[in-house]
Design a protein around this motif. Structure first.
Motif, short mmCIF file in Angstrom:
data_model
loop_
_atom_site.label_atom_id
_atom_site.label_comp_id
_atom_site.label_asym_id
_atom_site.label_seq_id
_atom_site.Cartn_x
_atom_site.Cartn_y
_atom_site.Cartn_z
N PRO A 106 22.90 42.74 67.01
CA PRO A 106 22.52 41.74 67.87
C PRO A 106 22.95 40.41 67.21
CG PRO A 106 20.55 43.00 67.61
CD PRO A 106 21.71 43.53 66.70
N GLY A 107 23.83 39.49 68.08
CA GLY A 107 24.55 38.17 67.62
C GLY A 107 25.62 38.56 66.89
N LYS A 108 26.34 39.46 66.79
CA LYS A 108 27.29 39.64 65.73
C LYS A 108 28.32 40.42 66.53
CE LYS A 108 24.78 39.98 61.31
NZ LYS A 108 24.70 41.25 60.03
N GLU A 109 29.53 40.15 65.97
CA GLU A 109 30.75 40.89 66.94
C GLU A 109 30.79 42.52 66.53
OE1 GLU A 109 33.86 37.02 66.79
OE2 GLU A 109 34.47 38.92 65.74
N ARG A 110 31.38 43.00 67.35
CA ARG A 110 31.95 44.63 67.07
C ARG A 110 32.53 44.75 66.00
NH1 ARG A 110 34.22 47.15 72.06
NH2 ARG A 110 36.25 46.02 71.37
N GLU A 111 32.03 45.73 65.35
CA GLU A 111 32.63 46.04 63.74
C GLU A 111 33.11 47.49 63.85
OE1 GLU A 111 31.13 46.30 59.05
OE2 GLU A 111 29.61 46.12 60.79
N PHE A 112 34.39 47.48 63.38
CA PHE A 112 34.93 48.81 63.01
C PHE A 112 34.24 49.49 61.80
CE2 PHE A 112 37.97 52.19 62.51
CZ PHE A 112 38.12 52.39 61.20
N VAL A 113 33.93 50.87 62.18
CA VAL A 113 33.12 51.57 61.30
C VAL A 113 34.09 52.70 60.58
CG1 VAL A 113 31.17 53.48 60.86
CG2 VAL A 113 30.82 51.19 62.27
N ALA A 114 34.50 53.66 61.17
CA ALA A 114 35.51 54.69 60.83
C ALA A 114 36.40 55.16 61.91
CB ALA A 114 34.55 55.68 60.22
N SER A 115 37.28 55.78 61.59
CA SER A 115 38.39 56.58 62.63
C SER A 115 38.91 57.78 61.86
CB SER A 115 39.29 55.47 63.17
OG SER A 115 40.36 55.26 61.91
N ILE A 116 39.19 58.59 62.79
CA ILE A 116 39.78 59.86 62.29
C ILE A 116 40.99 60.38 63.35
CG2 ILE A 116 38.21 61.30 63.57
CD1 ILE A 116 38.21 63.22 60.98
N TRP A 117 42.06 60.64 62.93
CA TRP A 117 43.00 61.46 63.90
C TRP A 117 42.71 63.05 64.33
CZ3 TRP A 117 48.33 60.04 61.32
CH2 TRP A 117 48.50 58.80 60.92
N TRP A 118 42.83 63.24 65.44
CA TRP A 118 42.41 64.53 65.91
C TRP A 118 43.51 65.55 65.12
CZ3 TRP A 118 38.22 65.80 68.02
CH2 TRP A 118 37.45 65.08 68.68
N ARG A 119 44.74 65.14 65.13
CA ARG A 119 45.63 65.99 64.35
C ARG A 119 45.73 65.54 62.96
NH1 ARG A 119 51.27 66.24 67.79
NH2 ARG A 119 49.48 67.45 69.00
N GLY A 120 45.60 66.47 62.06
CA GLY A 120 45.63 66.03 60.71
C GLY A 120 44.26 65.40 60.01
N GLY A 121 43.47 64.99 60.86
CA GLY A 121 42.15 64.71 60.24
C GLY A 121 42.24 63.32 59.18
N ARG A 122 43.14 62.30 59.23
CA ARG A 122 43.25 61.30 58.41
C ARG A 122 42.37 60.37 58.77
NH1 ARG A 122 48.56 57.33 57.73
NH2 ARG A 122 47.40 55.73 56.34
N THR A 123 41.57 59.73 57.88
CA THR A 123 40.46 58.96 58.29
C THR A 123 40.53 57.47 57.50
OG1 THR A 123 39.36 59.54 55.97
CG2 THR A 123 38.88 60.93 58.19
N SER A 124 39.98 56.69 58.17
CA SER A 124 39.92 55.02 57.74
C SER A 124 38.30 54.77 57.82
CB SER A 124 40.86 54.24 58.62
OG SER A 124 42.01 54.63 58.43
N TYR A 125 38.03 53.84 57.14
CA TYR A 125 36.74 53.22 57.14
C TYR A 125 36.61 51.88 56.86
CZ TYR A 125 35.22 58.29 56.20
OH TYR A 125 35.06 59.60 56.49
N GLY A 126 35.62 51.25 57.41
CA GLY A 126 35.25 49.94 57.22
C GLY A 126 34.82 49.49 55.99
N ASP A 127 35.07 48.27 55.31
CA ASP A 127 34.56 48.21 53.93
C ASP A 127 33.16 48.29 53.48
OD1 ASP A 127 37.03 45.55 53.31
OD2 ASP A 127 37.06 47.87 53.25
N SER A 128 32.25 48.01 54.56
CA SER A 128 30.95 48.02 54.39
C SER A 128 30.11 49.38 54.53
CB SER A 128 30.31 47.13 55.73
OG SER A 128 30.58 47.74 56.96
#
Length: 119
Positions: free
Chosen positions: A41-63
């Motif tokens: 509430p009251g905050k902007e949308r924040e990236f949390v994590a992502s994953i590639w369907w092929r290969g499974g490479r992942t990324s994460y937000g710092d928090s």
């Protein structure tokens, strides 16, 4: 028509864990990316994590690095977000999203699931 449906949200005490699921229907994601975002509430949308369907490479937000883990099950067309060591600052509506290519923007969004962490 692609639909993303999140589940697994709820109320948990600080230090606890939750596992979110995002089931995709309408097409089989053999390529592209599935991501998780959150908005408090009251905050902007924040990236949390992502994953590639092929290969499974992942990324994460710092928090969330070191506490959250994203995974996918290609056979079930489902992505997961394992959240450990939750804090009240993790309280938000969590959304899953999908895109067809790595370089494009997210084209598909779920309706969101509430995660509330009590202190």
């Amino acid at each position: 028509q692609v639909q993303l449906v999140e589940s697994g949200g709820g109320l948990v005490q600080a230090g606890g864990s939750l596992r979110l699921s995002c089931a995709a229907s309408g097409r089989t994601f053999s390529s592209g990316v599935m991501g998780w975002f959150r908005q408090a509430p009251g905050k902007e949308r924040e990236f949390v994590a992502s994953i590639w369907w092929r290969g499974g490479r992942t990324s994460y937000g710092d928090s969330v690095k070191g506490r959250f883990t994203i995974s996918r099950d290609n056979a079930k067309n489902t992505a997961y977000l394992q959240m450990n060591k939750l804090t009240p600052e993790d309280t938000a509506v969590y959304y899953c999203a999908a895109k067809n290519t790595i370089s494009s923007g997210y084209e598909y969004w779920g309706q969101g699931t509430q995660v509330t962490v009590s202190s």
